[in-house]
Scaffold this motif. Structure first.
Motif, PDB file in Angstrom:
ATOM      1  N   PHE A 160       0.788  -1.225   0.000  1.00 29.16           N
ATOM      2  CA  PHE A 160       0.000   0.000   0.000  1.00 29.16           C
ATOM      3  C   PHE A 160       0.825   1.282   0.000  1.00 29.16           C
ATOM      4  N   PRO A 161       2.012   1.350   0.628  1.00 29.11           N
ATOM      5  CA  PRO A 161       2.765   2.605   0.533  1.00 29.11           C
ATOM      6  C   PRO A 161       3.129   2.953  -0.915  1.00 29.11           C
ATOM      7  N   SER A 162       3.433   1.936  -1.716  1.00 28.66           N
ATOM      8  CA  SER A 162       3.750   2.197  -3.126  1.00 28.66           C
ATOM      9  C   SER A 162       2.509   2.656  -3.885  1.00 28.66           C
ATOM     10  N   ARG A 163       1.357   2.027  -3.609  1.00 32.46           N
ATOM     11  CA  ARG A 163       0.114   2.480  -4.248  1.00 32.46           C
ATOM     12  C   ARG A 163      -0.202   3.908  -3.845  1.00 32.46           C
ATOM     13  N   SER A 164      -0.019   4.207  -2.569  1.00 34.31           N
ATOM     14  CA  SER A 164      -0.277   5.563  -2.080  1.00 34.31           C
ATOM     15  C   SER A 164       0.648   6.569  -2.767  1.00 34.31           C
ATOM     16  N   ALA A 165       1.919   6.208  -2.915  1.00 29.82           N
ATOM     17  CA  ALA A 165       2.885   7.099  -3.572  1.00 29.82           C
ATOM     18  C   ALA A 165       2.513   7.320  -5.031  1.00 29.82           C
ATOM     19  N   GLU A 166       2.041   6.269  -5.708  1.00 26.79           N
ATOM     20  CA  GLU A 166       1.612   6.415  -7.106  1.00 26.79           C
ATOM     21  C   GLU A 166       0.431   7.377  -7.213  1.00 26.79           C
ATOM     22  N   LEU A 167      -0.528   7.249  -6.292  1.00 23.08           N
ATOM     23  CA  LEU A 167      -1.686   8.154  -6.299  1.00 23.08           C
ATOM     24  C   LEU A 167      -1.255   9.592  -6.008  1.00 23.08           C
ATOM     25  N   LEU A 168      -0.322   9.763  -5.072  1.00 20.56           N
ATOM     26  CA  LEU A 168       0.195  11.105  -4.773  1.00 20.56           C
ATOM     27  C   LEU A 168       0.907  11.674  -5.990  1.00 20.56           C
ATOM     28  N   ASP A 169       1.734  10.868  -6.643  1.00 16.18           N
ATOM     29  CA  ASP A 169       2.463  11.351  -7.812  1.00 16.18           C
ATOM     30  C   ASP A 169       1.499  11.808  -8.907  1.00 16.18           C
ATOM     31  N   ARG A 170       0.449  11.039  -9.146  1.00 12.48           N
ATOM     32  CA  ARG A 170      -0.553  11.414 -10.150  1.00 12.48           C
ATOM     33  C   ARG A 170      -1.221  12.746  -9.773  1.00 12.48           C
ATOM     34  N   PHE A 171      -1.561  12.895  -8.494  1.00  8.95           N
ATOM     35  CA  PHE A 171      -2.175  14.131  -7.997  1.00  8.95           C
ATOM     36  C   PHE A 171      -1.229  15.320  -8.200  1.00  8.95           C
ATOM     37  N   LEU A 172       0.032  15.169  -7.791  1.00  8.01           N
ATOM     38  CA  LEU A 172       1.002  16.261  -7.891  1.00  8.01           C
ATOM     39  C   LEU A 172       1.298  16.614  -9.344  1.00  8.01           C
ATOM     40  N   ARG A 173       1.447  15.600 -10.176  1.00  6.24           N
ATOM     41  CA  ARG A 173       1.710  15.816 -11.601  1.00  6.24           C
ATOM     42  C   ARG A 173       0.557  16.610 -12.227  1.00  6.24           C
ATOM     43  N   GLY A 174      -0.662  16.281 -11.838  1.00  7.60           N
ATOM     44  CA  GLY A 174      -1.836  16.975 -12.368  1.00  7.60           C
ATOM     45  C   GLY A 174      -1.915  18.429 -11.944  1.00  7.60           C
ATOM     46  N   ARG A 175      -1.143  18.807 -10.937  1.00  6.85           N
ATOM     47  CA  ARG A 175      -1.107  20.190 -10.482  1.00  6.85           C
ATOM     48  C   ARG A 175       0.182  20.894 -10.871  1.00  6.85           C
ATOM     49  N   GLY A 176       0.945  20.278 -11.764  1.00  9.24           N
ATOM     50  CA  GLY A 176       2.142  20.909 -12.293  1.00  9.24           C
ATOM     51  C   GLY A 176       3.324  20.946 -11.341  1.00  9.24           C
ATOM     52  N   VAL A 177       3.346  20.077 -10.330  1.00  6.23           N
ATOM     53  CA  VAL A 177       4.460  20.052  -9.380  1.00  6.23           C
ATOM     54  C   VAL A 177       5.668  19.429 -10.074  1.00  6.23           C
ATOM     55  N   ASP A 178       6.814  20.069  -9.925  1.00  6.09           N
ATOM     56  CA  ASP A 178       8.022  19.609 -10.627  1.00  6.09           C
ATOM     57  C   ASP A 178       8.492  18.248 -10.116  1.00  6.09           C
ATOM     58  N   ALA A 179       9.275  17.577 -10.957  1.00  2.00           N
ATOM     59  CA  ALA A 179       9.716  16.203 -10.698  1.00  2.00           C
ATOM     60  C   ALA A 179      10.515  16.078  -9.401  1.00  2.00           C
ATOM     61  N   GLY A 180      11.372  17.025  -9.092  1.00  3.79           N
ATOM     62  CA  GLY A 180      12.177  16.950  -7.873  1.00  3.79           C
ATOM     63  C   GLY A 180      11.328  16.972  -6.613  1.00  3.79           C
ATOM     64  N   ARG A 181      10.386  17.879  -6.580  1.00  7.34           N
ATOM     65  CA  ARG A 181       9.501  17.980  -5.417  1.00  7.34           C
ATOM     66  C   ARG A 181       8.614  16.734  -5.325  1.00  7.34           C
ATOM     67  N   ARG A 182       8.120  16.246  -6.455  1.00  8.83           N
ATOM     68  CA  ARG A 182       7.300  15.029  -6.457  1.00  8.83           C
ATOM     69  C   ARG A 182       8.095  13.859  -5.902  1.00  8.83           C
ATOM     70  N   GLU A 183       9.351  13.730  -6.298  1.00  9.26           N
ATOM     71  CA  GLU A 183      10.182  12.610  -5.833  1.00  9.26           C
ATOM     72  C   GLU A 183      10.371  12.663  -4.317  1.00  9.26           C
ATOM     73  N   VAL A 184      10.641  13.836  -3.770  1.00  7.13           N
ATOM     74  CA  VAL A 184      10.812  13.974  -2.315  1.00  7.13           C
ATOM     75  C   VAL A 184       9.545  13.530  -1.583  1.00  7.13           C
ATOM     76  N   LEU A 185       8.399  13.984  -2.061  1.00  4.20           N
ATOM     77  CA  LEU A 185       7.136  13.698  -1.374  1.00  4.20           C
ATOM     78  C   LEU A 185       6.690  12.260  -1.552  1.00  4.20           C
ATOM     79  N   THR A 186       6.855  11.716  -2.749  1.00  2.00           N
ATOM     80  CA  THR A 186       6.453  10.312  -2.949  1.00  2.00           C
ATOM     81  C   THR A 186       7.404   9.361  -2.217  1.00  2.00           C
ATOM     82  N   ARG A 187       8.672   9.714  -2.116  1.00  2.00           N
ATOM     83  CA  ARG A 187       9.611   8.887  -1.346  1.00  2.00           C
ATOM     84  C   ARG A 187       9.193   8.872   0.127  1.00  2.00           C
ATOM     85  N   ALA A 188       8.742  10.003   0.647  1.00  2.00           N
ATOM     86  CA  ALA A 188       8.274  10.064   2.038  1.00  2.00           C
ATOM     87  C   ALA A 188       7.096   9.122   2.247  1.00  2.00           C
TER      88      ALA A 188
END
Length: 192
Positions: A88-116
């Motif tokens: 589930f943490p990986s599924r949660s990170a995938e959902l977060l990444d999709r959400f962040l990407r849809g709001r134009g969040v840059d790749a570096g910031r997305r990586e930090v947050l999805t890794r968390a």
């Protein structure tokens, strides 16, 4: 959102001050749509506990980003999220990444947050983990288990009194067990 059980938490600093930020407002809309009430309350308490530790220790971090990560950190346990390597943490990170990407969040910031989000179930943060990863880990473990309560004395109890989730630790453990079973079962094969 005023009739939701998490409303008292939204009025707490820093959540009250963060509202109006586009990422925060979008994450709070997702909270309402994606999570059952007890998990939504837990997610906001995770953020508030993490922030309390950051303030107590003078740790700078991405507040809006950590709120989004807290909202999404357990989404992989809810609904019909597909099984993914890493549970589930990986599924949660995938959902977060999709959400962040849809709001134009840059790749570096997305990586930090999805890794968390991917790492929040580890017994301790990885060496070299950044503040968002360490804070999300701290808040999640403190809210569910009480571990780390001496670092922010009384905060867990105070937040639970504002938005209680009786039996949350028990129901969370049951969800974790079900996730483990889902990962252990072989994938369904298509009908012939």
């Amino acid at each position: 959102m005023s009739s939701r059980p998490w409303q008292p938490l939204l009025d707490q600093p820093p959540l009250a001050e963060l509202r109006g930020d586009p990422l925060v407002d979008a994450a709070l809309r997702e909270l309402h749509c994606l999570l059952p009430p007890s998990v939504a309350v837990h997610s906001l308490r995770v953020f508030l506990l993490a922030d309390a530790r950051a303030r107590a220790r003078g740790i700078g971090y991405d507040q809006a980003g950590l709120l989004a990560a807290a909202v999404f950190h357990d989404t992989g346990l809810t609904g019909n999220a597909p099984v993914a390597r890493g549970g589930f943490p990986s599924r949660s990170a995938e959902l977060l990444d999709r959400f962040l990407r849809g709001r134009g969040v840059d790749a570096g910031r997305r990586e930090v947050l999805t890794r968390a989000v991917r790492a929040h179930m580890r017994t301790s943060p990885a060496p070299g983990a950044g503040p968002e990863e360490r804070l999300l880990h701290f808040g999640a473990w403190l809210d569910v288990t009480g571990r780390g309560s001496s670092q922010v004395p009384g905060e867990r109890r105070r937040l639970a009194s504002l938005a209680a989730t009786p039996w949350f630790a028990f129901s969370f453990s049951a969800r974790l067990a079900a996730d483990g079973v889902r990962r252990a079962l072989p994938a369904s094969s298509p009908a012939r």
